[in-house]
Design a protein around this motif. Structure first.
Motif, PDB file in Angstrom:
ATOM      1  N   MET A   1       0.849  -1.178   0.000  1.00 17.64           N
ATOM      2  CA  MET A   1       0.000   0.000   0.000  1.00 17.64           C
ATOM      3  C   MET A   1       0.895   1.242   0.000  1.00 17.64           C
ATOM      4  SD  MET A   1      -3.343   0.826   2.321  1.00 17.64           S
ATOM      5  CE  MET A   1      -3.916  -0.818   2.113  1.00 17.64           C
ATOM      6  N   LYS A   2       0.483   2.245  -0.724  1.00 15.35           N
ATOM      7  CA  LYS A   2       1.273   3.468  -0.852  1.00 15.35           C
ATOM      8  C   LYS A   2       1.053   4.402   0.335  1.00 15.35           C
ATOM      9  CE  LYS A   2       0.906   3.044  -5.774  1.00 15.35           C
ATOM     10  NZ  LYS A   2      -0.270   2.763  -6.512  1.00 15.35           N
ATOM     11  N   ASN A   3       2.140   4.973   0.838  1.00 15.78           N
ATOM     12  CA  ASN A   3       2.083   5.955   1.911  1.00 15.78           C
ATOM     13  C   ASN A   3       2.214   7.343   1.309  1.00 15.78           C
ATOM     14  OD1 ASN A   3       1.963   4.047   4.049  1.00 15.78           O
ATOM     15  ND2 ASN A   3       4.147   3.721   3.836  1.00 15.78           N
ATOM     16  N   ILE A   4       1.180   8.148   1.497  1.00 19.20           N
ATOM     17  CA  ILE A   4       1.126   9.480   0.907  1.00 19.20           C
ATOM     18  C   ILE A   4       1.110  10.521   2.019  1.00 19.20           C
ATOM     19  CG2 ILE A   4      -0.130  11.011  -0.660  1.00 19.20           C
ATOM     20  CD1 ILE A   4       0.846   8.353  -1.956  1.00 19.20           C
ATOM     21  N   GLY A   5       2.019  11.465   1.941  1.00 16.55           N
ATOM     22  CA  GLY A   5       2.023  12.598   2.859  1.00 16.55           C
ATOM     23  C   GLY A   5       1.237  13.732   2.215  1.00 16.55           C
ATOM     24  N   GLN A   7      -0.589  17.769   2.877  1.00 12.91           N
ATOM     25  CA  GLN A   7      -0.742  18.927   3.747  1.00 12.91           C
ATOM     26  C   GLN A   7      -2.113  18.919   4.400  1.00 12.91           C
ATOM     27  OE1 GLN A   7       0.756  22.077   1.001  1.00 12.91           O
ATOM     28  NE2 GLN A   7       1.565  22.903   2.918  1.00 12.91           N
ATOM     29  N   LYS A   8      -2.151  19.397   5.641  1.00 13.38           N
ATOM     30  CA  LYS A   8      -3.379  19.372   6.428  1.00 13.38           C
ATOM     31  C   LYS A   8      -4.539  20.075   5.740  1.00 13.38           C
ATOM     32  CE  LYS A   8      -2.626  20.681  10.711  1.00 13.38           C
ATOM     33  NZ  LYS A   8      -2.104  21.036  12.032  1.00 13.38           N
ATOM     34  N   GLU A   9      -4.264  21.105   4.981  1.00 11.56           N
ATOM     35  CA  GLU A   9      -5.318  21.902   4.353  1.00 11.56           C
ATOM     36  C   GLU A   9      -6.053  21.160   3.233  1.00 11.56           C
ATOM     37  OE1 GLU A   9      -2.040  22.817   4.371  1.00 11.56           O
ATOM     38  OE2 GLU A   9      -2.052  24.231   6.033  1.00 11.56           O
ATOM     39  N   LEU A  10      -5.529  20.035   2.800  1.00 17.72           N
ATOM     40  CA  LEU A  10      -6.084  19.325   1.649  1.00 17.72           C
ATOM     41  C   LEU A  10      -6.959  18.148   2.075  1.00 17.72           C
ATOM     42  CD1 LEU A  10      -2.839  19.407  -0.512  1.00 17.72           C
ATOM     43  CD2 LEU A  10      -4.824  20.923  -0.680  1.00 17.72           C
ATOM     44  N   SER A  11      -7.930  18.419   2.932  1.00 20.61           N
ATOM     45  CA  SER A  11      -8.742  17.348   3.514  1.00 20.61           C
ATOM     46  C   SER A  11      -9.602  16.621   2.490  1.00 20.61           C
ATOM     47  CB  SER A  11      -9.614  17.892   4.645  1.00 20.61           C
ATOM     48  OG  SER A  11     -10.473  18.904   4.178  1.00 20.61           O
ATOM     49  N   THR A  12     -10.097  17.300   1.483  1.00 18.48           N
ATOM     50  CA  THR A  12     -10.911  16.643   0.458  1.00 18.48           C
ATOM     51  C   THR A  12     -10.086  15.609  -0.292  1.00 18.48           C
ATOM     52  OG1 THR A  12     -12.227  18.640   0.201  1.00 18.48           O
ATOM     53  CG2 THR A  12     -12.361  17.034  -1.568  1.00 18.48           C
ATOM     54  N   ILE A  13      -8.867  15.986  -0.632  1.00 17.66           N
ATOM     55  CA  ILE A  13      -7.976  15.064  -1.336  1.00 17.66           C
ATOM     56  C   ILE A  13      -7.572  13.931  -0.411  1.00 17.66           C
ATOM     57  CG2 ILE A  13      -5.730  14.857  -2.470  1.00 17.66           C
ATOM     58  CD1 ILE A  13      -6.188  17.881  -3.279  1.00 17.66           C
ATOM     59  N   ARG A  14      -7.280  14.242   0.844  1.00 13.27           N
ATOM     60  CA  ARG A  14      -6.926  13.220   1.843  1.00 13.27           C
ATOM     61  C   ARG A  14      -8.025  12.166   1.938  1.00 13.27           C
ATOM     62  NH1 ARG A  14      -7.738  15.689   6.962  1.00 13.27           N
ATOM     63  NH2 ARG A  14      -9.816  14.898   6.614  1.00 13.27           N
ATOM     64  N   ASP A  15      -9.263  12.619   2.075  1.00 15.77           N
ATOM     65  CA  ASP A  15     -10.389  11.700   2.213  1.00 15.77           C
ATOM     66  C   ASP A  15     -10.553  10.837   0.965  1.00 15.77           C
ATOM     67  OD1 ASP A  15     -10.797  12.848   4.705  1.00 15.77           O
ATOM     68  OD2 ASP A  15     -12.479  14.100   4.037  1.00 15.77           O
ATOM     69  N   TYR A  16     -10.416  11.439  -0.206  1.00 19.14           N
ATOM     70  CA  TYR A  16     -10.560  10.700  -1.468  1.00 19.14           C
ATOM     71  C   TYR A  16      -9.496   9.611  -1.572  1.00 19.14           C
ATOM     72  CZ  TYR A  16     -10.964   9.612  -6.389  1.00 19.14           C
ATOM     73  OH  TYR A  16     -11.122   8.941  -7.583  1.00 19.14           O
ATOM     74  N   LYS A  18      -7.833   8.162   0.856  1.00 18.78           N
ATOM     75  CA  LYS A  18      -8.108   7.124   1.859  1.00 18.78           C
ATOM     76  C   LYS A  18      -9.189   6.173   1.364  1.00 18.78           C
ATOM     77  CE  LYS A  18      -6.816   9.251   6.238  1.00 18.78           C
ATOM     78  NZ  LYS A  18      -7.293   9.738   7.545  1.00 18.78           N
ATOM     79  N   GLU A  19     -10.244   6.741   0.767  1.00 22.58           N
ATOM     80  CA  GLU A  19     -11.340   5.922   0.251  1.00 22.58           C
ATOM     81  C   GLU A  19     -10.884   5.003  -0.876  1.00 22.58           C
ATOM     82  OE1 GLU A  19     -14.330   8.717  -0.930  1.00 22.58           O
ATOM     83  OE2 GLU A  19     -14.707   9.365   1.120  1.00 22.58           O
ATOM     84  N   ASN A  20      -9.767   5.357  -1.507  1.00 27.81           N
ATOM     85  CA  ASN A  20      -9.260   4.576  -2.632  1.00 27.81           C
ATOM     86  C   ASN A  20      -8.048   3.725  -2.263  1.00 27.81           C
ATOM     87  OD1 ASN A  20     -10.697   5.208  -5.399  1.00 27.81           O
ATOM     88  ND2 ASN A  20     -10.774   7.050  -4.148  1.00 27.81           N
ATOM     89  N   GLY A  21      -7.892   3.447  -0.972  1.00 21.57           N
ATOM     90  CA  GLY A  21      -6.926   2.462  -0.532  1.00 21.57           C
ATOM     91  C   GLY A  21      -5.522   2.935  -0.226  1.00 21.57           C
ATOM     92  N   TYR A  22      -5.301   4.227  -0.133  1.00 16.47           N
ATOM     93  CA  TYR A  22      -3.974   4.741   0.204  1.00 16.47           C
ATOM     94  C   TYR A  22      -3.846   4.938   1.707  1.00 16.47           C
ATOM     95  CZ  TYR A  22      -3.508   5.871  -4.744  1.00 16.47           C
ATOM     96  OH  TYR A  22      -3.447   5.804  -6.102  1.00 16.47           O
ATOM     97  N   ASN A  23      -2.627   4.781   2.217  1.00 18.01           N
ATOM     98  CA  ASN A  23      -2.314   5.199   3.584  1.00 18.01           C
ATOM     99  C   ASN A  23      -1.963   6.670   3.488  1.00 18.01           C
ATOM    100  OD1 ASN A  23      -2.557   2.680   4.859  1.00 18.01           O
ATOM    101  ND2 ASN A  23      -0.472   2.133   4.292  1.00 18.01           N
ATOM    102  N   VAL A  24      -2.757   7.517   4.096  1.00 18.99           N
ATOM    103  CA  VAL A  24      -2.567   8.958   3.973  1.00 18.99           C
ATOM    104  C   VAL A  24      -2.247   9.541   5.345  1.00 18.99           C
ATOM    105  CG1 VAL A  24      -3.584  11.120   3.186  1.00 18.99           C
ATOM    106  CG2 VAL A  24      -4.208   8.991   2.055  1.00 18.99           C
ATOM    107  N   LEU A  71      -6.050  21.017  -9.222  1.00 20.19           N
ATOM    108  CA  LEU A  71      -6.312  19.631  -9.596  1.00 20.19           C
ATOM    109  C   LEU A  71      -7.442  19.045  -8.761  1.00 20.19           C
ATOM    110  CD1 LEU A  71      -2.665  18.224  -9.858  1.00 20.19           C
ATOM    111  CD2 LEU A  71      -4.120  19.075 -11.702  1.00 20.19           C
ATOM    112  N   THR A  72      -8.192  18.153  -9.367  1.00 21.49           N
ATOM    113  CA  THR A  72      -9.233  17.429  -8.637  1.00 21.49           C
ATOM    114  C   THR A  72      -8.588  16.253  -7.895  1.00 21.49           C
ATOM    115  OG1 THR A  72      -9.687  15.875 -10.428  1.00 21.49           O
ATOM    116  CG2 THR A  72     -10.922  17.968 -10.454  1.00 21.49           C
ATOM    117  N   PRO A  73      -9.272  15.717  -6.901  1.00 16.29           N
ATOM    118  CA  PRO A  73      -8.751  14.518  -6.230  1.00 16.29           C
ATOM    119  C   PRO A  73      -8.492  13.372  -7.210  1.00 16.29           C
ATOM    120  CG  PRO A  73     -10.503  15.465  -4.911  1.00 16.29           C
ATOM    121  CD  PRO A  73     -10.480  16.218  -6.223  1.00 16.29           C
TER     122      PRO A  73
END
Length: 85
Positions: A1-5, A7-16, A18-24, A71-73
């Motif tokens: 599984m990919k580990n993605i860092g 930024q805190k401000e990008l919560s929409t992208i973070r959630d997307y 996570k929903e698609n199987g990434y460790n965020v 960019l979109t998620p």
């Protein structure tokens, strides 16, 4: 599984991602003090407000840095997938 860092401000992208199987993991840009933190990620997603993310342009990390500005998620996920092949 990919580990993605990300930024805190990008919560929409973070959630997307996570929903698609990434460790965020949220990255606090005011708290990064060493390359060790950056090296633990397969990719970093940052907002476009700071082109030089904590000196990342001259750091020793090999992780790709994706500028999320405009960019979109889905597009960010596509970039991550392409870079991680």
């Amino acid at each position: 599984m990919k580990n993605i860092g990300i930024q805190k401000e990008l919560s929409t992208i973070r959630d997307y991602l996570k929903e698609n199987g990434y460790n965020v993991f949220e990255v606090d840009t005011t708290n990064i003090t060493s390359n060790t933190t950056l090296k633990s990620f397969d990719a970093l997603v940052v907002n476009g407000a700071n082109d030089n993310f904590m000196g990342i342009d001259n750091t020793e990390t090999k992780a790709p840095v994706i500028n999320a500005d405009g960019l979109t998620p889905e597009e960010i996920k596509g970039q991550i997938d392409k870079l991680m092949k």
